[in-house]
Design an enzyme around this catalytic site. Structure first.
Site, PDB file in Angstrom:
ATOM      1  N   GLN A  96       8.912   8.969   1.292  1.00  0.00           N
ATOM      2  CA  GLN A  96       7.885   9.203   2.528  1.00  0.00           C
ATOM      3  C   GLN A  96       8.093   7.872   4.019  1.00  0.00           C
ATOM      4  OE1 GLN A  96       3.886   8.773   0.071  1.00  0.00           O
ATOM      5  NE2 GLN A  96       5.528   8.208  -1.472  1.00  0.00           N
ATOM      6  N   ASN A  97       9.295   7.581   3.367  1.00  0.00           N
ATOM      7  CA  ASN A  97       9.512   6.552   4.535  1.00  0.00           C
ATOM      8  C   ASN A  97      10.421   6.837   5.434  1.00  0.00           C
ATOM      9  OD1 ASN A  97       8.947   4.582   2.034  1.00  0.00           O
ATOM     10  ND2 ASN A  97      11.346   4.587   1.375  1.00  0.00           N
ATOM     11  N   ASP A  99      12.348   4.974   7.552  1.00  0.00           N
ATOM     12  CA  ASP A  99      13.667   4.770   7.607  1.00  0.00           C
ATOM     13  C   ASP A  99      14.443   6.056   6.954  1.00  0.00           C
ATOM     14  OD1 ASP A  99      14.574   3.927   5.211  1.00  0.00           O
ATOM     15  OD2 ASP A  99      12.918   2.405   4.425  1.00  0.00           O
ATOM     16  N   HIS A 121       7.504  12.505   5.347  1.00  0.00           N
ATOM     17  CA  HIS A 121       7.148  11.942   7.112  1.00  0.00           C
ATOM     18  C   HIS A 121       7.576  11.452   8.144  1.00  0.00           C
ATOM     19  CE1 HIS A 121       3.581  10.290   3.738  1.00  0.00           C
ATOM     20  NE2 HIS A 121       3.772  11.537   3.813  1.00  0.00           N
ATOM     21  N   SER A 190       2.205   3.806  -3.867  1.00  0.00           N
ATOM     22  CA  SER A 190       1.018   3.354  -4.349  1.00  0.00           C
ATOM     23  C   SER A 190       0.676   4.687  -4.724  1.00  0.00           C
ATOM     24  CB  SER A 190       0.152   2.763  -3.644  1.00  0.00           C
ATOM     25  OG  SER A 190       0.306   3.344  -2.003  1.00  0.00           O
ATOM     26  N   ASN A 215       7.751   1.875 -10.545  1.00  0.00           N
ATOM     27  CA  ASN A 215       6.970   0.199  -8.950  1.00  0.00           C
ATOM     28  C   ASN A 215       6.876  -0.834  -9.474  1.00  0.00           C
ATOM     29  OD1 ASN A 215       5.679   0.994  -6.732  1.00  0.00           O
ATOM     30  ND2 ASN A 215       3.272   1.235  -7.555  1.00  0.00           N
ATOM     31  N   ALA A 233      12.322  -2.397  -8.223  1.00  0.00           N
ATOM     32  CA  ALA A 233      13.473  -1.882  -7.500  1.00  0.00           C
ATOM     33  C   ALA A 233      14.781  -1.714  -8.066  1.00  0.00           C
ATOM     34  CB  ALA A 233      13.023  -1.074  -6.312  1.00  0.00           C
TER      35      ALA A 233
HETATM   36  C1  BJW Z   1       7.742  -2.296  -4.708  1.00  0.00           C
HETATM   37  C2  BJW Z   1       7.814  -3.462  -4.040  1.00  0.00           C
HETATM   38  C3  BJW Z   1       9.615  -3.535  -4.976  1.00  0.00           C
HETATM   39  C4  BJW Z   1       6.417  -3.036  -4.123  1.00  0.00           C
HETATM   40  N1  BJW Z   1       9.715  -2.419  -6.174  1.00  0.00           N
HETATM   41  N2  BJW Z   1       8.280  -1.286  -5.940  1.00  0.00           N
HETATM   42  C5  BJW Z   1      -9.737  12.320   4.235  1.00  0.00           C
HETATM   43  C6  BJW Z   1      -9.833  12.444   5.856  1.00  0.00           C
HETATM   44  C7  BJW Z   1      -8.649  12.748   6.549  1.00  0.00           C
HETATM   45  C8  BJW Z   1      -7.112  13.253   5.325  1.00  0.00           C
HETATM   46  C9  BJW Z   1      -7.481  12.409   4.452  1.00  0.00           C
HETATM   47  C10 BJW Z   1      -8.939  12.552   4.024  1.00  0.00           C
HETATM   48  N3  BJW Z   1      -8.481  12.827   2.967  1.00  0.00           N
HETATM   49  C11 BJW Z   1      -6.993  12.833   2.676  1.00  0.00           C
HETATM   50  C12 BJW Z   1      -7.013  13.337   3.242  1.00  0.00           C
HETATM   51  C13 BJW Z   1      -5.093  13.862   3.452  1.00  0.00           C
HETATM   52  C14 BJW Z   1      -4.910  11.910   3.983  1.00  0.00           C
HETATM   53  C15 BJW Z   1      -4.550  11.171   2.938  1.00  0.00           C
HETATM   54  O1  BJW Z   1      -4.210  11.411   2.266  1.00  0.00           O
HETATM   55  N4  BJW Z   1      -5.467  10.614   3.543  1.00  0.00           N
HETATM   56  C16 BJW Z   1      -5.705   9.402   1.699  1.00  0.00           C
HETATM   57  C17 BJW Z   1      -4.932   7.853   3.076  1.00  0.00           C
HETATM   58  C18 BJW Z   1      -7.477   9.286   2.416  1.00  0.00           C
HETATM   59  N5  BJW Z   1      -3.144  12.748   4.223  1.00  0.00           N
HETATM   60  C19 BJW Z   1      -2.819  13.404   5.062  1.00  0.00           C
HETATM   61  O2  BJW Z   1      -2.827  13.548   6.172  1.00  0.00           O
HETATM   62  C20 BJW Z   1      -1.291  13.883   4.927  1.00  0.00           C
HETATM   63  N6  BJW Z   1      -1.533  15.456   5.721  1.00  0.00           N
HETATM   64  C21 BJW Z   1      -2.192  16.362   4.931  1.00  0.00           C
HETATM   65  O3  BJW Z   1      -2.459  16.356   4.151  1.00  0.00           O
HETATM   66  O4  BJW Z   1      -1.675  17.537   5.634  1.00  0.00           O
HETATM   67  C22 BJW Z   1      -2.794  18.242   4.736  1.00  0.00           C
HETATM   68  C23 BJW Z   1      -1.521  19.697   3.696  1.00  0.00           C
HETATM   69  C24 BJW Z   1      -0.339  18.693   3.259  1.00  0.00           C
HETATM   70  C25 BJW Z   1      -0.025  19.380   2.022  1.00  0.00           C
HETATM   71  C26 BJW Z   1      -0.619  20.763   2.025  1.00  0.00           C
HETATM   72  C27 BJW Z   1      -1.750  21.542   2.434  1.00  0.00           C
HETATM   73  C28 BJW Z   1      -2.599  20.165   3.343  1.00  0.00           C
HETATM   74  C29 BJW Z   1      -0.472  13.127   5.922  1.00  0.00           C
HETATM   75  C30 BJW Z   1      -0.151  11.608   5.871  1.00  0.00           C
HETATM   76  C31 BJW Z   1       0.573  11.394   6.872  1.00  0.00           C
HETATM   77  C32 BJW Z   1       1.476   9.838   6.038  1.00  0.00           C
HETATM   78  N7  BJW Z   1       1.611   8.750   6.720  1.00  0.00           N
HETATM   79  C33 BJW Z   1       2.174   6.985   6.889  1.00  0.00           C
HETATM   80  C34 BJW Z   1       2.871   7.234   8.289  1.00  0.00           C
HETATM   81  C35 BJW Z   1       4.070   7.689   8.793  1.00  0.00           C
HETATM   82  C36 BJW Z   1       4.623   6.718   8.901  1.00  0.00           C
HETATM   83  C37 BJW Z   1       5.160   5.467   9.551  1.00  0.00           C
HETATM   84  O5  BJW Z   1       5.818   5.226   8.324  1.00  0.00           O
HETATM   85  O6  BJW Z   1       4.430   4.972  10.069  1.00  0.00           O
HETATM   86  O7  BJW Z   1       3.064   7.604   6.218  1.00  0.00           O
HETATM   87  S1  BJW Z   1       1.194   6.236   6.276  1.00  0.00           S
HETATM   88  C38 BJW Z   1       1.708   5.928   5.059  1.00  0.00           C
HETATM   89  O8  BJW Z   1       1.688   5.996   3.338  1.00  0.00           O
HETATM   90  C39 BJW Z   1       3.544   6.177   5.272  1.00  0.00           C
HETATM   91  C40 BJW Z   1       3.672   6.029   3.892  1.00  0.00           C
HETATM   92  O9  BJW Z   1       5.143   6.561   3.427  1.00  0.00           O
HETATM   93  C41 BJW Z   1       2.346   6.699   2.945  1.00  0.00           C
HETATM   94  C42 BJW Z   1       2.801   5.598   2.174  1.00  0.00           C
HETATM   95  O10 BJW Z   1       2.736   4.628   1.350  1.00  0.00           O
HETATM   96  P1  BJW Z   1       4.151   3.933   0.105  1.00  0.00           P
HETATM   97  O11 BJW Z   1       5.186   4.588   0.574  1.00  0.00           O
HETATM   98  O12 BJW Z   1       3.251   4.926  -0.364  1.00  0.00           O
HETATM   99  O13 BJW Z   1       3.718   2.232   0.453  1.00  0.00           O
HETATM  100  P2  BJW Z   1       2.371   2.031  -0.397  1.00  0.00           P
HETATM  101  O14 BJW Z   1       2.229   0.666   1.160  1.00  0.00           O
HETATM  102  O15 BJW Z   1       1.317   2.098   0.222  1.00  0.00           O
HETATM  103  O16 BJW Z   1       2.777   1.680  -1.854  1.00  0.00           O
HETATM  104  C43 BJW Z   1       4.016   0.433  -1.497  1.00  0.00           C
HETATM  105  C44 BJW Z   1       4.049   0.793  -2.794  1.00  0.00           C
HETATM  106  O17 BJW Z   1       5.385  -0.238  -3.523  1.00  0.00           O
HETATM  107  C45 BJW Z   1       3.025  -0.155  -3.910  1.00  0.00           C
HETATM  108  O18 BJW Z   1       2.930   0.318  -5.085  1.00  0.00           O
HETATM  109  C46 BJW Z   1       3.788  -1.766  -4.401  1.00  0.00           C
HETATM  110  O19 BJW Z   1       3.151  -2.283  -5.418  1.00  0.00           O
HETATM  111  C47 BJW Z   1       5.631  -1.193  -4.427  1.00  0.00           C
HETATM  112  N8  BJW Z   1       6.542  -2.420  -4.167  1.00  0.00           N
HETATM  113  N9  BJW Z   1       7.739  -3.910  -3.619  1.00  0.00           N
HETATM  114  C48 BJW Z   1       9.110  -2.078  -6.107  1.00  0.00           C
HETATM  115  N10 BJW Z   1      10.091  -4.254  -4.696  1.00  0.00           N
END
Ligand code: BJW
Length: 250
Positions: A96-97, A99, A121, A190, A215, A233
């Protein structure tokens, strides 16, 4: 020439999130001092935000693109590169990153032929034309005056990033990988963002794969995993990769 006697018919799918890059110095999203701490998500991570204020969005991603020059892949990225170079079956790493730390850890390694990395992403180091959808490698800053390489117009370039409500990339191949895998591992995510948060449900609904969460803390979907290991990690990922390559897991 491929030695077919050595190729495993098993498939591993690994989903990575911001937590795998945290120890390289890239903040995660949802930590209190995370990537969004000075911004509203609607302003910098939605197509509407880009339409309203493209200059702000360019500035946000220019900063993050520039930051890539100051960070290095860590032991967790290197461990996954070891797996890509050593695992004899199919291996899909879905990140999802945005980078490029997986690629940099893989650089110069002899990767196995059935390995594939996907950026669901998007990628910080790519730009996309709003008119033609053509994608370009992009290392430097972009702004509202930058000329698009394909149409030569200012204002037609956007970061090649999947924002909320946009369709993630490579979903066809990702669905295939999830439906055929024997081992599914989620690292440093997360479980807040769909569809990645649903991958473990998809895998479990088919029923045959072992599922593992690696995680720092339990994710929002932790109860769906057969095995859960919590810690940094850079420690837990290399340990788990050693177990896989040692034949301890599948
Ligand atoms: C460690 C650590 C260490 C720390 N060691 N671990 C209501 C309205 C509108 C939309 C929606 C809705 N409900 C649902 C949706 C869908 C929406 C969504 O999910 N929204 C929710 C927030 C509610 N999703 C979308 O819109 C997606 N598209 C979609 O659904 O299209 C329709 C479709 C798809 C497929 C089939 C059919 C239809 C698109 C999502 C795009 C997300 N984009 C982002 C931004 C990208 C650009 C950028 O980088 O700026 O992507 S959002 C952001 O979150 C980014 C990440 O990739 C993504 C996930 O985050 P991640 O990686 O989980 O990070 P964190 O910070 O949340 O967690 C880090 C974890 O690491 C934690 O658990 C820590 O504990 C751990 N950690 N240090 C190990 N050292």
């Amino acid at each position: 020439m491929l030695d077919f006697s050595k190729i495993s018919d098993q498939t591993i799918v690994i989903l990575t999130g911001a937590g795998i890059s945290a120890e390289s110095g890239i903040p995660t999203f949802r930590a209190s001092d995370g990537l969004w701490c000075n911004h509203r998500i609607e302003d910098v991570a939605t197509p509407q935000g880009f339409k309203r204020n493209p200059a702000l969005v360019h500035e946000f991603y220019n900063g993050r693109r520039a930051q890539l020059k100051d960070v290095q892949p860590n032991a967790a990225h290197h461990a996954l590169a070891d797996l890509a170079a050593g695992w004899e079956g199919r291996l899909f790493v879905i990140t999802q990153n945005v980078d490029d730390l997986h690629e940099r850890a893989e650089h110069g390694r002899q990767l196995k032929p059935y390995y594939k990395l996907m950026h669901m992403h998007g990628e910080l180091k790519k730009a996309r034309c709003l008119a033609s959808e053509q994608i370009f490698a992009w290392e430097d800053d972009m702004n509202t005056q930058t000329l698009c390489p394909c149409c030569n117009k200012a204002g037609n370039l956007r970061p090649h990033i999947v924002w909320f409500e946009e369709m993630p990339l490579d979903m066809g191949i990702i669905d295939y990988a999830l439906s055929t895998c024997d081992l599914f591992i989620a690292i440093g995510t997360s479980g807040n963002v769909y569809p990645a948060s649903n991958f473990v449900h998809q895998v479990r609904s088919i029923g045959k794969a072992h599922t593992v969460e690696l995680n720092m803390e339990p994710s929002r979907v932790d109860s769906m995993f057969h095995e859960r290991i919590y810690g940094q990690a850079t420690s837990i990922v290399p340990n788990y990769v050693k177990r896989i390559l040692g034949g301890d897991v599948i």
